[in-house]
Each structure stands twice: as C-alpha cells, then as structure tokens.
Design an enzyme around this catalytic site. Structure first.
Site, PDB file in Angstrom:
ATOM      1  NE  ARG A  38      -3.352   2.531   2.543  1.00  0.00           N
ATOM      2  CZ  ARG A  38      -3.471   3.309   3.597  1.00  0.00           C
ATOM      3  NH1 ARG A  38      -3.074   2.902   4.789  1.00  0.00           N
ATOM      4  NH2 ARG A  38      -4.001   4.503   3.491  1.00  0.00           N
TER       5      ARG A  38
ATOM      6  CG  HIS B 200      -1.574   8.825   3.590  1.00  0.00           C
ATOM      7  ND1 HIS B 200      -1.696   7.469   3.796  1.00  0.00           N
ATOM      8  CD2 HIS B 200      -1.234   9.322   4.809  1.00  0.00           C
ATOM      9  CE1 HIS B 200      -1.436   7.160   5.050  1.00  0.00           C
ATOM     10  NE2 HIS B 200      -1.152   8.283   5.699  1.00  0.00           N
TER      11      HIS B 200
ATOM     12  CD  GLU C  93      -5.313   7.203   9.929  1.00  0.00           C
ATOM     13  OE1 GLU C  93      -4.872   8.253  10.418  1.00  0.00           O
ATOM     14  OE2 GLU C  93      -4.960   6.079  10.312  1.00  0.00           O
TER      15      GLU C  93
ATOM     16  CG  ASN D  14      -5.630   3.167   8.374  1.00  0.00           C
ATOM     17  OD1 ASN D  14      -5.734   2.213   7.616  1.00  0.00           O
ATOM     18  ND2 ASN D  14      -5.199   4.355   7.975  1.00  0.00           N
TER      19      ASN D  14
ATOM     20  CE1 TYR E 247      -0.390   2.180  13.413  1.00  0.00           C
ATOM     21  CE2 TYR E 247      -2.389   3.319  12.739  1.00  0.00           C
ATOM     22  CZ  TYR E 247      -1.127   2.831  12.446  1.00  0.00           C
ATOM     23  OH  TYR E 247      -0.612   2.984  11.191  1.00  0.00           O
TER      24      TYR E 247
ATOM     25  CD  GLU F  98      -2.078   3.750   8.132  1.00  0.00           C
ATOM     26  OE1 GLU F  98      -1.880   4.157   9.305  1.00  0.00           O
ATOM     27  OE2 GLU F  98      -2.205   4.517   7.160  1.00  0.00           O
TER      28      GLU F  98
HETATM   29  C1  FCB Z   1      -1.833   6.917  10.863  1.00  0.00           C
HETATM   30  C2  FCB Z   1      -1.422   7.474   9.530  1.00  0.00           C
HETATM   31  C3  FCB Z   1      -0.075   6.997   9.045  1.00  0.00           C
HETATM   32  C4  FCB Z   1       0.920   6.871  10.185  1.00  0.00           C
HETATM   33  C5  FCB Z   1       0.326   6.092  11.327  1.00  0.00           C
HETATM   34  C6  FCB Z   1       1.274   5.882  12.481  1.00  0.00           C
HETATM   35  O1  FCB Z   1      -2.674   7.828  11.490  1.00  0.00           O
HETATM   36  O2  FCB Z   1      -2.358   7.146   8.534  1.00  0.00           O
HETATM   37  O3  FCB Z   1       0.348   7.873   8.050  1.00  0.00           O
HETATM   38  O4  FCB Z   1       1.405   8.094  10.543  1.00  0.00           O
HETATM   39  O5  FCB Z   1      -0.825   6.713  11.787  1.00  0.00           O
END
Ligand code: FCB
Length: 453
Positions: free
Chosen positions: A79, A123, A168, A294, A296, A350
């Site tokens: 990607r 992006h 995002e 995405n 985390y 992500e």
């Molecule tokens: C996300 C973004 C990516 C990167 C990660 C850690 O918010 O899409 O570009 O910075 O976080």
C-alpha cells in the site's frame, strides 16, 4: 488472546503500508509542486526538530531496492499513496506527466515482483495551491480531487486493481483543521466539519470516477477506527464513550454505510448542515467494495466536566507514541464493523507500533516489542476471521521507518530500520519474523533463522 497462528483463508493478502510524503523525498524533483506538508514543515515550531519530508527515505529514487526487500518479505500487497502535487503541481489544470511516470514505474516494479499494488489517492498532501484557494473546507477542492483521480486512474487503472480514495479523513479533518497539529494547521471546528464532509463527498465522487475508468477496480476508503470502551459501567462513562464513538467512528461509518450522519451528534450535525447539498449523502453512500481499517489502539473514555476524556488504564502497556497496546480491541472492532455495517470486505490497511529502536553493535535491530505487537494483533485479526468478519488482508504500518508527521523522524514504525544520515535500510528482527510468518501461511518451507545485520 489467540496467537498469530490461527486460520486465515489461503488467498489472504499479507502486506505493508506507506504514504507518499512520509517516504518519498524528492520534494522538488520532476516538477512536483508544493504540498501543505512542505509548507507546514517549513513553518517554525510545527514539526519536532524542524524535520520535513524533503528527503525522507528517498523512496523516490530507492524504490527498486525497497521492492526487493518486499519480495524478500514475501509480501502479497504493498500500500502506497500518490502525491497529488506531483500530478497537479498547482492543484488544477496541467497534468505533470513526469509525476505519473514515477508511479507507473513503481507499479510495474511491484507487479514484476508479484506484489499487488494498493494505491491510496489522498494521504494528506494537498497541493498548497488548493489550500490557498480555500482548501478542503471549500467544496471546490472535492471537485479538484475528482480531476486528479481521473488523471491517475486513467494512467494506472489498467494495472492497479485496488484503490483507496482517502486515508483517515477524521485525522486530516480534526488534527489538521481544528487542532492545528497537522498540515494545513487550521484551528477552526467549523473548518474541520466542512473538511470531513468534503472528504466524504469527494470519496463518493472519486469512487464513481474510478469505476468509470476501470470497471473491474475494487474501491474502498481507509478510516482510522478504534473500539471504544467506557472506563467504568457508570452511565456517565457509557454516554461519554458513545459520544467519542460517534465523533471518531460513526461520523464516517454512518454516512458511508447508512447515508446519514449519526443522529446523536446534534451539535456536529448543526455545524455540517449548511455544507450538505442535495444528492451528497447518496454520493457518499454509494456501495464500496471494501472498508480499509487503520487501527492502533482502543479508546477508554471517562466523563469529565469538560466533556468525554480519553484515559490509559494504569496497568496498560504503551508504545513510543503513548498508545495503549490492546489487541482484543482490534478483534472487537472488526467483529462490530462486520455485524453493524456489513462491509463486503475488510482490509486492515494499517496496524503497527513505534518503539525507540537502536542498531546494536553487531548491526542488528532487536525489536521484540514490535514482533509481540504484530503477533498479538494478527492473532486478534485471526479471531475476527473465525468469528465471521470478511477480512481479506492485513498491512503492517510500516515497511520503513519514516516521517511521522508532527513527530518528525523521532518515531520509528518500520519493520525496516532507516539510518537517516546514510539512508541505509536495515531489516529489523520483526521483518524476519513477518517474513517467516508469511512463508508459513503460504505453506512454504520455513526459511532460515533470523539473519543478522
Ligand atoms: C496513521 C497514519 C499513518 C501513520 C500512522 C502511524 O494515522 O495514517 O500515516 O502516521 O498513523
């Protein structure tokens, strides 16, 4: 928590993700115009250490070497994003063919190595000229985005089968337009709400443009999503968590999958109402082929006098970003998305972690925390697959250490270490773990143990 060894469909795609401004460098080459991130990075005090993406990982020149690393990993998909100001240096009008040539070469290189390109159109690197003309708070930028989409898909659509319109939109709208912590550095809530609407609208318009130019294309959008937990079962905390879920998750999911903004966020709805014209919600909610997720961390929310407040539970483990490590949040998020929104397919576009990696005296980068993070989160994905969520692939963020926005180069997310003074690439231990994991999935013989250096 399940481990990564759960079951995945045979055609599940294992990938890695990046973004143009974070890795390419070559900021002034081959006719590239200025982006809002060039301007923001050059503004004193905005980015840690006054870092910028001017050189970044120099992926623009070194991509053949990086594609070799991807091949060594056994990646099924890569990607990347396209830098809009390479294609339209001044936002509109003349197409810069030299900019398209770069992505043409990259796509060919990926395909020659058996790697499926997943191209993100936006992006966050808007041409500065469009920002000067009103930027995303102005509806005209959504129209300019369609012209850009047509130029890119017209050139690459015969080979790129997976397109992600936006990355995002919440982050770009709020962090960039209300909090002022990302480019373009605006600080107006109303600009953020308008930006979010125009990003969504341009997603719908671009999806249609992609299908027109490339009827077999798979089209999606990558949203930043986090499962939301109340800090306690007190009704105030539950209400606060629902509100955070609305502002971060449902604000984008509902328009795309249900054609309306969430009913409970009245103040935001009032703010957005003037920007919503007839036909917008239909355009935004036209069916997509996949949802990009995405994710985390999770959100843990408590009610405070000032409004909902995010907290990290005291016992939690955090990454170098201060983000809580909580893999089961990803499982719950994926199951919920599948149950409540029924996307035809999901890709985790992500997921990954930053840690303060260093190169040892033997040249090796030992990053056991990242390997543990990836293993436990892939385990969570596996549990969601088992629960029936239609997940088709997983992309680790990121292939390379890179420019982490306002944090500059201080946060390392890569499974490949980048030595910035020399731009040398050093695969970290997590790279070899991922390589071996992918090989096992494919049923290939297990490759040799971790190599050093
Ligand atoms: C996300 C973004 C990516 C990167 C990660 C850690 O918010 O899409 O570009 O910075 O976080």
């Amino acid at each position: 928590m399940p481990t990564a060894n759960g079951s995945f469909p045979q055609d599940f795609l294992w990938g890695a993700a990046t973004a143009s401004y974070q890795i390419e460098g070559a900021a002034r080459e081959d006719g590239r115009g200025e982006s809002v991130w060039d301007r923001f990075s050059a503004t004193p005090g905005k980015v840690r250490n006054a870092d910028s993406g001017e050189i970044a990982c120099d992926f623009y020149h070194r991509y053949p070497q990086d594609v070799r690393l991807m091949r060594e990993l056994g990646l099924g998909a890569f990607r990347f994003s396209i830098a809009w100001p390479r294609i339209f240096p001044t936002g509109r009008g003349r197409v810069n063919q030299a900019g398209l040539d770069f992505y043409d070469r990259l796509v060919d290189e990926l395909l020659a190595n058996g790697i499926e390109p997943f191209a993100t159109l936006f992006h966050w690197d808007t041409p500065q000229a469009l920002e000067d003309d009103g930027g995303w708070p102005a509806r005209s930028t959504a129209a300019a985005f369609v012209e850009y989409t047509e130029a890119v898909v017209g050139r690459l659509g015969d080979r790129v089968r997976h397109w992600i319109t936006h990355n995002e939109p919440w982050v770009h709208a709020w962090i960039g337009h209300s909090w002022g912590k990302h480019a373009p550095g605006r600080t107006s809530e109303s600009d953020a709400v308008a930006t979010a609407h125009h990003l969504l609208l341009s997603h719908g318009w671009a999806a249609e443009a992609i299908r027109r130019a490339s009827p077999d294309a798979q089209v999606g959008i990558a949203l930043n999503l986090a499962h939301t937990y109340p800090a306690s079962d007190a009704p105030e905390d539950e209400a606060a968590a629902w509100r955070v879920d609305g502002a971060g998750n449902r604000w984008f999911l509902d328009p795309i999958f249900r054609g309306s903004y969430p009913a409970d966020l009245l103040d935001r709805r009032e703010l957005v109402a003037p920007f919503v014209l007839e036909g917008d919600m239909e355009a935004i909610s036209a069916p997509i082929d996949f949802l990009g997720v995405n994710s985390y961390f999770r959100f843990v929310v408590t009610a405070a006098d000032e409004g909902p407040k995010l907290v990290n539970p005291p016992e939690s483990k955090v990454t170098d970003m201060g983000w809580e490590v909580y893999p089961d949040g990803l499982r719950r998020l994926l199951v919920r998305l599948s149950d409540e929104y029924s996307p035809p397919a999901i890709y985790i576009t992500e997921n990954g972690a930053a840690f303060g990696d260093v190169r040892g005296h033997d040249g090796r980068v030992r990053d056991p925390e990242r390997t543990a993070y990836l293993e436990s989160h892939i385990g969570a994905v596996s549990a969601a697959v088992t629960a029936g969520a239609p997940i088709r692939g997983y992309f680790v963020w990121s292939l390379l250490d890179n420019f982490e926005w306002a944090e500059g180069y201080s946060k390392r997310f890569g499974i490949v270490y980048v030595d910035y003074p020399t731009l040398e690439r050093v695969p970290k231990d997590s790279f070899y773990w991922y390589r071996d994991f992918i090989a096992t999935r494919r049923g290939a013989p297990k490759p040799s143990p971790i190599a050093t250096g």
